[in-house]
Design a protein around this motif. Structure first.
Motif, PDB file in Angstrom:
ATOM      1  N   ARG A   1      54.640  41.917  47.192  1.00 49.75           N
ATOM      2  CA  ARG A   1      54.376  42.148  48.621  1.00 49.75           C
ATOM      3  C   ARG A   1      53.890  43.589  48.795  1.00 49.75           C
ATOM      4  NH1 ARG A   1      59.258  39.536  48.447  1.00 49.75           N
ATOM      5  NH2 ARG A   1      60.411  41.178  48.474  1.00 49.75           N
ATOM      6  N   LEU A   2      54.350  44.326  48.209  1.00 53.82           N
ATOM      7  CA  LEU A   2      53.856  45.857  48.450  1.00 53.82           C
ATOM      8  C   LEU A   2      52.339  45.952  48.191  1.00 53.82           C
ATOM      9  CD1 LEU A   2      54.583  48.669  49.164  1.00 53.82           C
ATOM     10  CD2 LEU A   2      54.961  49.259  46.690  1.00 53.82           C
ATOM     11  N   LEU A   3      51.887  45.597  47.133  1.00 52.98           N
ATOM     12  CA  LEU A   3      50.507  45.557  46.729  1.00 52.98           C
ATOM     13  C   LEU A   3      49.509  44.510  47.670  1.00 52.98           C
ATOM     14  CD1 LEU A   3      50.880  45.218  42.746  1.00 52.98           C
ATOM     15  CD2 LEU A   3      50.359  47.132  44.099  1.00 52.98           C
ATOM     16  N   ARG A   4      50.234  43.646  48.153  1.00 52.85           N
ATOM     17  CA  ARG A   4      49.485  42.694  49.193  1.00 52.85           C
ATOM     18  C   ARG A   4      49.378  43.293  50.295  1.00 52.85           C
ATOM     19  NH1 ARG A   4      47.404  38.149  47.888  1.00 52.85           N
ATOM     20  NH2 ARG A   4      48.310  36.440  46.630  1.00 52.85           N
ATOM     21  N   ASP A   5      50.482  43.982  50.839  1.00 53.35           N
ATOM     22  CA  ASP A   5      50.447  44.577  52.315  1.00 53.35           C
ATOM     23  C   ASP A   5      49.721  46.116  52.190  1.00 53.35           C
ATOM     24  OD1 ASP A   5      52.214  42.864  52.855  1.00 53.35           O
ATOM     25  OD2 ASP A   5      53.956  43.616  53.022  1.00 53.35           O
ATOM     26  N   PHE A   6      49.498  46.693  51.068  1.00 52.23           N
ATOM     27  CA  PHE A   6      48.814  47.901  51.031  1.00 52.23           C
ATOM     28  C   PHE A   6      47.401  47.667  49.880  1.00 52.23           C
ATOM     29  CE2 PHE A   6      52.889  48.620  52.660  1.00 52.23           C
ATOM     30  CZ  PHE A   6      52.558  49.581  53.872  1.00 52.23           C
ATOM     31  N   PRO A   7      46.713  46.781  50.165  1.00 56.90           N
ATOM     32  CA  PRO A   7      45.986  46.501  48.873  1.00 56.90           C
ATOM     33  C   PRO A   7      44.838  47.702  48.447  1.00 56.90           C
ATOM     34  CG  PRO A   7      45.147  45.212  50.874  1.00 56.90           C
ATOM     35  CD  PRO A   7      46.353  45.895  51.146  1.00 56.90           C
ATOM     36  N   ASP A   8      44.621  48.404  49.593  1.00 58.82           N
ATOM     37  CA  ASP A   8      43.641  49.732  49.444  1.00 58.82           C
ATOM     38  C   ASP A   8      44.178  50.894  48.997  1.00 58.82           C
ATOM     39  OD1 ASP A   8      41.814  47.739  50.695  1.00 58.82           O
ATOM     40  OD2 ASP A   8      42.295  48.686  52.574  1.00 58.82           O
ATOM     41  N   ARG A   9      45.538  50.895  48.669  1.00 56.65           N
ATOM     42  CA  ARG A   9      46.118  52.330  48.533  1.00 56.65           C
ATOM     43  C   ARG A   9      46.600  52.396  47.058  1.00 56.65           C
ATOM     44  NH1 ARG A   9      48.197  52.706  53.975  1.00 56.65           N
ATOM     45  NH2 ARG A   9      49.002  54.994  53.383  1.00 56.65           N
ATOM     46  N   PHE A  10      46.246  51.488  46.329  1.00 57.61           N
ATOM     47  CA  PHE A  10      46.718  51.677  44.732  1.00 57.61           C
ATOM     48  C   PHE A  10      45.627  51.663  43.678  1.00 57.61           C
ATOM     49  CE2 PHE A  10      50.360  49.994  47.049  1.00 57.61           C
ATOM     50  CZ  PHE A  10      51.327  50.752  46.259  1.00 57.61           C
TER      51      PHE A  10
ATOM     52  N   LEU B   1      48.004  39.589  38.200  1.00 55.53           N
ATOM     53  CA  LEU B   1      47.771  39.967  39.715  1.00 55.53           C
ATOM     54  C   LEU B   1      46.758  38.874  40.187  1.00 55.53           C
ATOM     55  CD1 LEU B   1      46.775  43.726  40.148  1.00 55.53           C
ATOM     56  CD2 LEU B   1      48.845  42.495  41.063  1.00 55.53           C
ATOM     57  N   PRO B   2      47.057  38.295  41.283  1.00 60.09           N
ATOM     58  CA  PRO B   2      45.982  37.318  42.139  1.00 60.09           C
ATOM     59  C   PRO B   2      44.731  37.982  41.791  1.00 60.09           C
ATOM     60  CG  PRO B   2      47.852  37.689  43.489  1.00 60.09           C
ATOM     61  CD  PRO B   2      47.990  38.596  42.429  1.00 60.09           C
ATOM     62  N   ALA B   3      43.506  37.344  41.665  1.00 58.80           N
ATOM     63  CA  ALA B   3      42.130  38.075  41.248  1.00 58.80           C
ATOM     64  C   ALA B   3      41.686  38.697  42.367  1.00 58.80           C
ATOM     65  CB  ALA B   3      41.161  36.771  41.090  1.00 58.80           C
ATOM     66  N   ASP B   4      41.917  38.515  43.702  1.00 62.93           N
ATOM     67  CA  ASP B   4      41.403  39.479  44.707  1.00 62.93           C
ATOM     68  C   ASP B   4      42.137  40.774  44.680  1.00 62.93           C
ATOM     69  OD1 ASP B   4      43.789  37.998  45.407  1.00 62.93           O
ATOM     70  OD2 ASP B   4      43.521  38.689  47.511  1.00 62.93           O
ATOM     71  N   LEU B   5      43.416  40.741  44.767  1.00 60.40           N
ATOM     72  CA  LEU B   5      44.044  41.964  44.249  1.00 60.40           C
ATOM     73  C   LEU B   5      43.516  42.853  42.813  1.00 60.40           C
ATOM     74  CD1 LEU B   5      47.676  41.727  45.110  1.00 60.40           C
ATOM     75  CD2 LEU B   5      46.234  43.335  46.150  1.00 60.40           C
ATOM     76  N   ALA B   6      43.256  42.035  42.024  1.00 61.57           N
ATOM     77  CA  ALA B   6      43.209  42.626  40.730  1.00 61.57           C
ATOM     78  C   ALA B   6      41.753  43.444  40.973  1.00 61.57           C
ATOM     79  CB  ALA B   6      43.027  41.548  39.582  1.00 61.57           C
TER      80      ALA B   6
ATOM     81  N   MET C   1      26.224  41.914  37.840  1.00 63.13           N
ATOM     82  CA  MET C   1      27.331  42.768  38.416  1.00 63.13           C
ATOM     83  C   MET C   1      28.416  43.068  37.364  1.00 63.13           C
ATOM     84  SD  MET C   1      28.487  44.184  41.194  1.00 63.13           S
ATOM     85  CE  MET C   1      30.094  44.751  41.316  1.00 63.13           C
ATOM     86  N   LEU C   2      28.838  44.088  37.209  1.00 65.18           N
ATOM     87  CA  LEU C   2      29.695  44.652  36.154  1.00 65.18           C
ATOM     88  C   LEU C   2      31.148  44.055  36.045  1.00 65.18           C
ATOM     89  CD1 LEU C   2      28.464  48.434  36.135  1.00 65.18           C
ATOM     90  CD2 LEU C   2      28.295  46.783  34.263  1.00 65.18           C
ATOM     91  N   PHE C   3      31.692  43.677  37.169  1.00 65.22           N
ATOM     92  CA  PHE C   3      32.918  43.562  37.248  1.00 65.22           C
ATOM     93  C   PHE C   3      33.385  42.007  37.461  1.00 65.22           C
ATOM     94  CE2 PHE C   3      31.876  47.684  39.069  1.00 65.22           C
ATOM     95  CZ  PHE C   3      32.466  48.512  37.905  1.00 65.22           C
ATOM     96  N   ARG C   4      32.776  41.074  36.850  1.00 63.46           N
ATOM     97  CA  ARG C   4      33.029  39.832  37.176  1.00 63.46           C
ATOM     98  C   ARG C   4      34.446  39.299  36.519  1.00 63.46           C
ATOM     99  NH1 ARG C   4      27.509  38.409  36.100  1.00 63.46           N
ATOM    100  NH2 ARG C   4      27.992  38.284  33.957  1.00 63.46           N
ATOM    101  N   VAL C   5      35.078  38.723  37.219  1.00 63.29           N
ATOM    102  CA  VAL C   5      36.446  38.272  36.825  1.00 63.29           C
ATOM    103  C   VAL C   5      35.901  37.327  35.807  1.00 63.29           C
ATOM    104  CG1 VAL C   5      38.603  36.807  37.332  1.00 63.29           C
ATOM    105  CG2 VAL C   5      37.733  38.598  39.175  1.00 63.29           C
ATOM    106  N   GLY C   6      36.869  37.276  34.672  1.00 63.15           N
ATOM    107  CA  GLY C   6      36.763  36.314  33.589  1.00 63.15           C
ATOM    108  C   GLY C   6      35.822  36.909  32.833  1.00 63.15           C
ATOM    109  N   THR C   7      35.027  37.837  32.820  1.00 58.56           N
ATOM    110  CA  THR C   7      34.104  38.162  31.800  1.00 58.56           C
ATOM    111  C   THR C   7      34.629  39.216  30.817  1.00 58.56           C
ATOM    112  OG1 THR C   7      32.524  38.105  33.654  1.00 58.56           O
ATOM    113  CG2 THR C   7      31.921  39.679  31.502  1.00 58.56           C
ATOM    114  N   ARG C   8      34.522  38.903  29.681  1.00 58.32           N
ATOM    115  CA  ARG C   8      35.213  39.680  28.388  1.00 58.32           C
ATOM    116  C   ARG C   8      34.280  41.028  28.379  1.00 58.32           C
ATOM    117  NH1 ARG C   8      37.306  42.554  25.406  1.00 58.32           N
ATOM    118  NH2 ARG C   8      38.084  42.133  23.371  1.00 58.32           N
ATOM    119  N   PRO C   9      34.881  42.306  28.623  1.00 58.06           N
ATOM    120  CA  PRO C   9      34.010  43.289  28.524  1.00 58.06           C
ATOM    121  C   PRO C   9      33.172  43.636  27.034  1.00 58.06           C
ATOM    122  CG  PRO C   9      36.390  44.067  28.830  1.00 58.06           C
ATOM    123  CD  PRO C   9      36.507  42.339  28.578  1.00 58.06           C
TER     124      PRO C   9
END
Ligand SMILES: [Zn+2]
Length: 382
Positions: free
Chosen positions: A312-321, A361-366, A1-9
């Motif tokens: 709070r805004l990013l958490r409440d609308f995580p699909d919109r940014f 950012l928290p990892a899930d939101l990132a 998977m290309l987008f693993r958290v913690g993987t140096r590009p």
């Protein structure tokens, strides 16, 4: 998977030509920042152009290439420069678009200028079109002109041609665009201009999106000192009601409001973003990690933490940014100045601040903001 958290590009090796290009870009950057002291970078972290790498790869959905206009062009060179930047900075994909231009500018250009070199890298780039054609027509018509049936047909034909060529939508389109420096246009029409409503209908019917630059004026205001030179007007008129009518006109039209977090006039607060995201299910925002002129409305504090109201805004609308760096990337062969070359000096800072934002950012939101939302919204292939 290309987008693993913690993987140096992965950093691709760059050849001698690119090294030379990089030296040229670096020299330009240093010279430019020293000579121009451009205050668009605003008050936070100006001197920092090298920081920690991003914790994950990301996608930049708002990029401009500078490859020259008229007869002499080098968009190949601009694409190569963009690829080098992407590999260096952990940017998986870019969505490229022409800036929002008007007919008084010298040789407006649209997607045709850069589409061929981009198409040679279909896994790295997508594009939007209309900044040098549809936007010109909107502002040429202006607020008072009658929009004839013939103009509407011409506008729709152009919009459909842009989609036929493979664009994911229309950009950069504006209803209100402040002029920040000489040669950078002031543009203003009502956000519910008939051609913008038509563009919303075309977008809705074709599952395309609109990248929308909109300098928000919540209520009439005197232009602040730093804008108080023509072509900007002395008084800026409230424009939010028209924007809400555009958003409400066709809910199938996805509208990505560009440069979130980079507020210029102090009115685009996290509170206002929340209200608009609640009211308008088709509204999205692309974050530009330059603090603009109102750093109190920026997601990052001076110490690069995320402000609680933003989190709070990013958490409440995580699909919109999504992330729209507004990076200008120039062919190394470009000589001379112009607004694009000035903005290009800001790009390293935006990349560095984007990495800091993703790290905070928290990892899930990132993951959602860095690439998941972009893949869905812009239909980006893996
Ligand atoms: Zn813009």
């Amino acid at each position: 998977m290309l987008f693993r958290v913690g993987t140096r590009p992965r950093v691709l090796p760059i050849g001698e030509k690119n090294c030379a290009s990089w030296r040229a870009v670096l020299a330009l950057t240093i010279l430019g920042i020293a000579a121009l002291g451009f205050s668009f970078l605003s008050t936070q972290g100006q001197a920092q152009t090298s920081g920690a790498p991003p914790p994950i790869e990301w996608m930049d959905v708002h990029v401009h290439l500078i490859g020259g206009r008229g007869a002499w062009r080098d968009y190949e060179g601009a694409v190569s420069a963009a690829l080098a930047v992407m590999d260096e900075a952990g940017i998986r994909k870019m969505v490229v678009m022409p800036p929002p231009q008007v007919s008084t500018q010298q040789s407006p250009y649209d997607y045709e200028s850069f589409v061929e070199p981009l198409k040679r890298h279909p896994r790295r780039f997508a594009f939007l079109g209309g900044g040098g054609s549809l936007n010109v027509m909107i502002h040429e018509a202006g607020d008072n002109a009658r929009v004839s049936g013939a103009l509407r047909r011409r506008f729709e034909d152009q919009a459909m041609e842009i989609l036929r060529q493979g664009a994911r939508g229309f950009g950069e389109i504006t209803a209100h665009h402040l002029s920040h420096l000489s040669g950078h246009p002031y543009e203003s029409v009502a956000a519910d201009h008939p051609l913008l409503l038509l563009l919303a209908d075309i977008s809705g019917r074709n599952d395309a999106l609109i990248d929308f630059h909109f300098d928000l004026v919540a209520e009439d205001m005197k232009a602040p000192e730093w804008l108080a030179t023509p072509p900007n007007p002395a008084v800026l008129r409230a424009n939010l009601a028209g924007f809400e009518r555009l958003l409400g006109h066709n809910r199938s039209a996805r509208i990505v409001w560009a440069h979130a977090g980079s507020d210029m006039l102090g009115h685009w607060t996290p509170g206002l973003s929340r209200k608009l995201l609640e009211r308008h299910s088709n509204l999205y925002m692309s974050l530009r990690m330059a603090p603009g002129r109102a750093p109190q409305n920026h997601p990052l504090t001076k110490t690069k933490e995320i402000r609680p109201d933003w989190l709070r805004l990013l958490r409440d609308f995580p699909d919109r940014f999504v992330l729209g760096g507004d990076q200008f990337i120039a062919s190394p062969a470009i000589q001379g100045g112009g607004p694009g070359m000035v903005f290009a000096q800001r790009a390293p800072l935006v990349r560095e601040r984007t990495a800091a934002f993703l790290a905070a950012l928290p990892a899930d939101l990132a993951g959602r903001i860095a690439y998941e939302n972009a893949i869905r919204l812009y239909k980006l292939r893996d």
